[in-house]
Scaffold this active site. Structure first.
Site, mmCIF file in Angstrom:
data_model
loop_
_atom_site.group_PDB
_atom_site.id
_atom_site.type_symbol
_atom_site.label_atom_id
_atom_site.label_comp_id
_atom_site.label_asym_id
_atom_site.label_seq_id
_atom_site.Cartn_x
_atom_site.Cartn_y
_atom_site.Cartn_z
ATOM 1 C CB SER A 9 35.256 35.051 42.471
ATOM 2 O OG SER A 9 35.434 36.392 42.866
ATOM 3 C CG ASN A 10 34.737 39.359 39.220
ATOM 4 O OD1 ASN A 10 35.584 40.180 39.534
ATOM 5 N ND2 ASN A 10 33.504 39.395 39.696
ATOM 6 N N PRO A 11 38.202 38.362 38.330
ATOM 7 C CG PRO A 11 39.349 38.481 36.309
ATOM 8 C CD PRO A 11 37.996 38.311 36.880
#
Ligand code: C5P
Length: 219
Positions: free
Chosen positions: A29-31
């Protein structure tokens, strides 16, 4: 009192990251916090638009007065958006969609599976590009998160995805971008025009974006 200047507009907004599962517990995923997309959805609602928000996993509560569709993966996000595309007059695609997903999702958590097998990736479909291929009269807005200066890359995305404009923003800039309450962006238009929006709360950036959506929708 906010003027209801977007009354009658049907707006589809995407927000947040996607999760691409490797197995039942692990994912890529990513932030992305979802804040920019939620700000667009809330600002549009306050200005009288009918809003559907397709959201990846976020810590944010569902905004009142907005239909929220929660998804996890890019494939789920794609389906939710395509199902509502015919309904929409405009789409603001603020989600940070993962570009890749694991080639296979293991059914069990197998600690001994080799990393090369676990991390074999395949590209996700580009949702926004698909929307651009069936643009019709719809207003389409994308985001471009860049590390460097990024203007030429953002222009490339704008044209490749057949958008009306793209919102250029940056990773790693002090106080703005991912997970921050503020943003600093440049709006890039098809005719080469650019509009700089200096650092301010995401809600105010959202209103600026919506001013342009409104002008394009009316034209
Ligand atoms: O090409 P890039 O990922 O930088 O483009 C960003 C824009 O395209 C964003 O608006 C993002 O939501 C959208 N996008 C998408 N599907 C993907 C990747 C990005 O709709 N698989």
């Amino acid at each position: 009192l906010t003027p209801k200047d977007l009354g009658g507009l049907r707006l589809l907004v995407s927000a947040g990251p996607t999760r691409e599962y490797l197995d039942p517990v692990r994912f890529l995923s990513n932030p992305s916090s979802g804040r920019m997309g939620y700000a667009v959805a809330e600002a549009a609602r306050d200005r009288g638009a009918e809003v559907v928000l397709v959201s990846g996993p976020t810590a944010l509560p569902d905004p009142w007065g907005v239909e929220v569709v929660r998804v996890e993966s890019a494939l789920e996000m794609r389906q939710a958006i395509l199902e509502r595309y015919a309904w929409a007059d405009a789409v603001v695609m603020a989600a940070a969609v993962a570009d890749y997903r694991p080639a296979e999702v293991l059914k069990e958590k197998e600690p001994k599976v080799e990393a090369e097998r676990l991390l074999r990736l395949v590209p996700n479909p580009d949702i926004l590009k698909e929307l651009g291929e069936r643009k019709g009269q719809k207003v389409l807005v994308g985001f471009a998160m860049e590390t460097g200066e990024g203007l030429e890359r953002a222009r490339g995305k704008l044209l490749r995805k057949n958008l009306d404009f793209i919102v250029l923003n940056w990773v790693n800039r002090e106080g703005v971008g991912f997970a921050s309450p503020e943003n600093e962006v440049v709006l890039v238009f098809r005719d080469g025009r650019v509009e700089e929006v200096s650092r301010r709360p995401k809600r105010q950036v959202a209103d600026r974006i919506l001013d342009h959506v409104k002008a394009l929708w009316a034209s």
